[in-house]
Design an enzyme around this catalytic site. Sequence first.
Site, PDB file in Angstrom:
ATOM      1  N   SER A 250       0.929  -1.202   0.058  1.00  0.00           N
ATOM      2  CA  SER A 250       0.269  -0.031   0.109  1.00  0.00           C
ATOM      3  C   SER A 250       0.830   1.112   0.101  1.00  0.00           C
ATOM      4  CB  SER A 250      -0.821  -0.093   1.257  1.00  0.00           C
ATOM      5  OG  SER A 250      -0.126   0.348   2.425  1.00  0.00           O
ATOM      6  N   LYS A 251       0.295   2.353  -0.287  1.00  0.00           N
ATOM      7  CA  LYS A 251       0.976   3.643  -0.292  1.00  0.00           C
ATOM      8  C   LYS A 251       1.334   4.055   0.973  1.00  0.00           C
ATOM      9  CE  LYS A 251      -2.261   7.175   0.421  1.00  0.00           C
ATOM     10  NZ  LYS A 251      -3.147   8.536  -0.073  1.00  0.00           N
ATOM     11  N   ARG A 252       0.781   3.439   1.928  1.00  0.00           N
ATOM     12  CA  ARG A 252       1.379   3.526   3.418  1.00  0.00           C
ATOM     13  C   ARG A 252       2.618   3.183   3.643  1.00  0.00           C
ATOM     14  NH1 ARG A 252      -3.538   1.371   4.781  1.00  0.00           N
ATOM     15  NH2 ARG A 252      -5.082   2.819   3.848  1.00  0.00           N
TER      16      ARG A 252
END
Length: 544
Positions: A250-252
């Site tokens: 994820s972009k996290r």
Amino acid sequence: MAVTRFAPSPTGYLHIGGARTALFDLLWARKTGGRFILRIEDTDQSRNSLTAAKQVMDDLKWLGIQWDEGPEIEGPAGPYYQSQRLDIYNRYIEQLLNAGKAYYCFDTTDKLNQMRKKAAENKQNFVYPRPVKLPDSADVEKAKAQDKDVMVRFCMPDEEVVVNDEVRGQVKFNGRDISDFIILKSDGFPTYHFACVIDDELMGITHVVRGQEHLMNTPGHIAMQKALGFKTPVYAHMSITVSEGGGKMSKRDRAKVLKNAIKKTEGLDKEKLASIGGISTTQLDGFLTGDSTPDNPAVDAMAEFLNVELPEVNIVDFFKSGYLPQALVNFIALLGYSAPGDKEILTLQELIDTFDPSRFNKTNSLFDRKKLLAFNTEHMKMLGEEELLSRYKDFLEVVKSPAAGADDALLKRVIKASQGARTLADIDHKSRFLFIETGKIEYNKKDVEKVLLKNSAEGLAMLAELKEQLLKLPALNEETIEKMLRGLAEQKQVGLGKVAQPLRVAICGTTVSLPIFESIDMLGLEETVKRIDNTLNKFGWNLL
Ligand code: GLU
């Protein structure tokens, strides 16, 4: 014949998972002689942006995942932006309301939260309580007069819903456990669930490929299809891809790496960093304390400023890291799917020709970065000279390399000399010395110590001698350079490395570069001598 669609919500860059879905949409459509439609699901007013939709399209094109119908390629099923189809959705909302299969509701967020909390306290799954008497138009008028939000919910039937999934087989759901969900929001826009079901029908979609996280939504979609008399398409919910750290890609992941790096940076100028990221210092503080995550461009800009490498999760990240689209397509095709004969290196055409929907895997797939690198190395070898050059030039542009804009003939030589490179970034790193001025060479401390200064600066002595020999060469080319270097090594009774490495450090600043004979030839006599002089001066040869 499969008619498929890729339906991104344009909230940011195209993510690796979305790209995989789009690829299988393409494979299925091409293999069966069908059609692949791109539909932009921009019904969330607060999160969508036109630029993001454009970015998603650019990323798809870069990967070679070209849609047959959609934005820029108008067809009979348009418009392809859901925000331009509101009147269509409204007609079907009316139809459901009139049939008593949907109803108005006016709850505030607070009230809903209270109901959810209560259900959680009683250890119950929250299911929205459908009113015994459904609100009528008078109730709506009254609510509007009181400035209340007006929404519409779908009556989820109290019956078993079976999803026949191509990946997971038969999955059964009990309608009783599923809330009457919202299909029309208070801003007049439909929810994803509703718009998706309407458009899949009107666009003639026969096959829906999407990530496993949507499986929970599918019984609701099938119930709406039944209520509206629509056909149910074939579903394939693809397995989850996990990153090597274990979590979802994820972009996290990127933001997390940046956050740790910021926290470790000594003497950080917070104001400067925030302004580089285009955010306020309060937002930066919020990020560091874990309250919020800045947008992709802000994260990228701050990482670049701090010189932090972030793990790639978006297609554009892989582009900037020097991967080829052919390698990425090949790699993502084997996440949750295996090709017949377990062949690993495949072109897009081979993937199309051999596509077999019975080969999807149920189990989670691992995003193995080493494997991707190996795939990229293979595809670099497979690509023709002209195509590799054109990919390389695009890459140089995007990373703003000093080699951007260089002469094609020189870039071709550089590519050839970089045989075995794993990424386009490798080629760029190893050849940057050709494109920067002498004074801007950055010397690697360890290499300088080991190759030039050790043993009473024997490397510098070698350089001084090399310079004399170079100047005496009748002509400078790979052959004459090789002969001269080998001759000198023999004369001094040392290995070729003892002669070549000092020269490498003098011209590149490090011992990692392209083959030395070619490097000198490409750099030319004048520039080579200049760099030798510069190195001798810088490390005090004249003072010894
Ligand atoms: N807009 C949805 C998403 O981006 C599409 C899901 C679907 O394919 O139905 O997740």
